[in-house]
Design an enzyme around this catalytic site. Sequence first.
Site, PDB file in Angstrom:
ATOM      1  N   SER A   1       0.862  -1.186   0.000  1.00  0.00           N
ATOM      2  CA  SER A   1       0.000   0.000   0.000  1.00  0.00           C
ATOM      3  C   SER A   1       0.890   1.225   0.000  1.00  0.00           C
ATOM      4  O   SER A   1       2.053   1.159   0.423  1.00  0.00           O
ATOM      5  CB  SER A   1      -0.885  -0.004   1.255  1.00  0.00           C
ATOM      6  OG  SER A   1      -1.527   1.245   1.444  1.00  0.00           O
TER       7      SER A   1
ATOM      8  N   TYR B   1      -1.992   0.344  10.772  1.00  0.00           N
ATOM      9  CA  TYR B   1      -1.957  -0.128   9.383  1.00  0.00           C
ATOM     10  C   TYR B   1      -0.668   0.263   8.679  1.00  0.00           C
ATOM     11  O   TYR B   1      -0.053  -0.558   7.988  1.00  0.00           O
ATOM     12  CB  TYR B   1      -3.165   0.427   8.632  1.00  0.00           C
ATOM     13  CG  TYR B   1      -3.292  -0.066   7.221  1.00  0.00           C
ATOM     14  CD1 TYR B   1      -3.480  -1.422   6.954  1.00  0.00           C
ATOM     15  CD2 TYR B   1      -3.243   0.818   6.151  1.00  0.00           C
ATOM     16  CE1 TYR B   1      -3.608  -1.880   5.641  1.00  0.00           C
ATOM     17  CE2 TYR B   1      -3.377   0.367   4.839  1.00  0.00           C
ATOM     18  CZ  TYR B   1      -3.557  -0.981   4.590  1.00  0.00           C
ATOM     19  OH  TYR B   1      -3.683  -1.431   3.301  1.00  0.00           O
TER      20      TYR B   1
END
Length: 260
Positions: A146, A159
């Site tokens: 990501s 995250y």
Amino acid sequence: MPGTDRPHSPDRRMPGAGRTAVVSGASSGIGAATAARLAAEGFDVVLGARRLDRLTSLADSIGGRALQLDVTDPTSVDAFAGAVDRVDVLVNNAGGAFDANPVADADLDSWARTYEVNVLGTVRLTKALLPALRASGAGDVVFMSSTAGLISYEGGASYTAAKHGVHTLAETLRLELNGEPVRVLEIAPGMVRTEEFSANRLGSSDAADAVYRGVREPLVAEDVADCVAWAVTRPHHVNIDLMIVRPLAQAAQHKVARES
């Protein structure tokens, strides 16, 4: 060496023909779209996820094979690996985010869950399937990371920490496999609108909708699947170390154009 000269079928219309691709987290979102796209490219696709009912339905529709897989469970990973005879491509897609708390209000159980599925689960599955990838003579390990693995942002620490771990895992494995016939590829999407990711993270569909409100054409799962398919069908001497893909409306992690 025998077996080292077969990275692709000679049929350019079906570049995945004769090759087997394993996709984790394949029951929804990017994983499901990637499995479908690779099947369309001619790959024999093995789909892994916890929700076997959804997985089986998708596998039936694309001509793939569904196997239950929980990357957080070593026994499940071992059983999955034992049921797969050949692996040419591994797409490590299983992952997720489960909170948006600042560090001062960190939920350590959420942190542990995030790290377990994104990092340790990816390590478990990669370790289990690496012998088969080596044996293929032209293996590919794809890490679905990501942009959160490249830059931090407020409220995203659990995250971003996990995805930074995935990013450095890909970099380290590439160094360790240098000289072997296994590519290590990383796809780092920015803003992608899927049916579950933000809802799982924020706890409601309304909160998830707010993330994308006013954003013209955020990426969808099929956009990321297209990137995976392109990367793994390049000639095998071409390694896509890192592909960052964002919607046009997102210039950077904090810079998103929104229409009123």
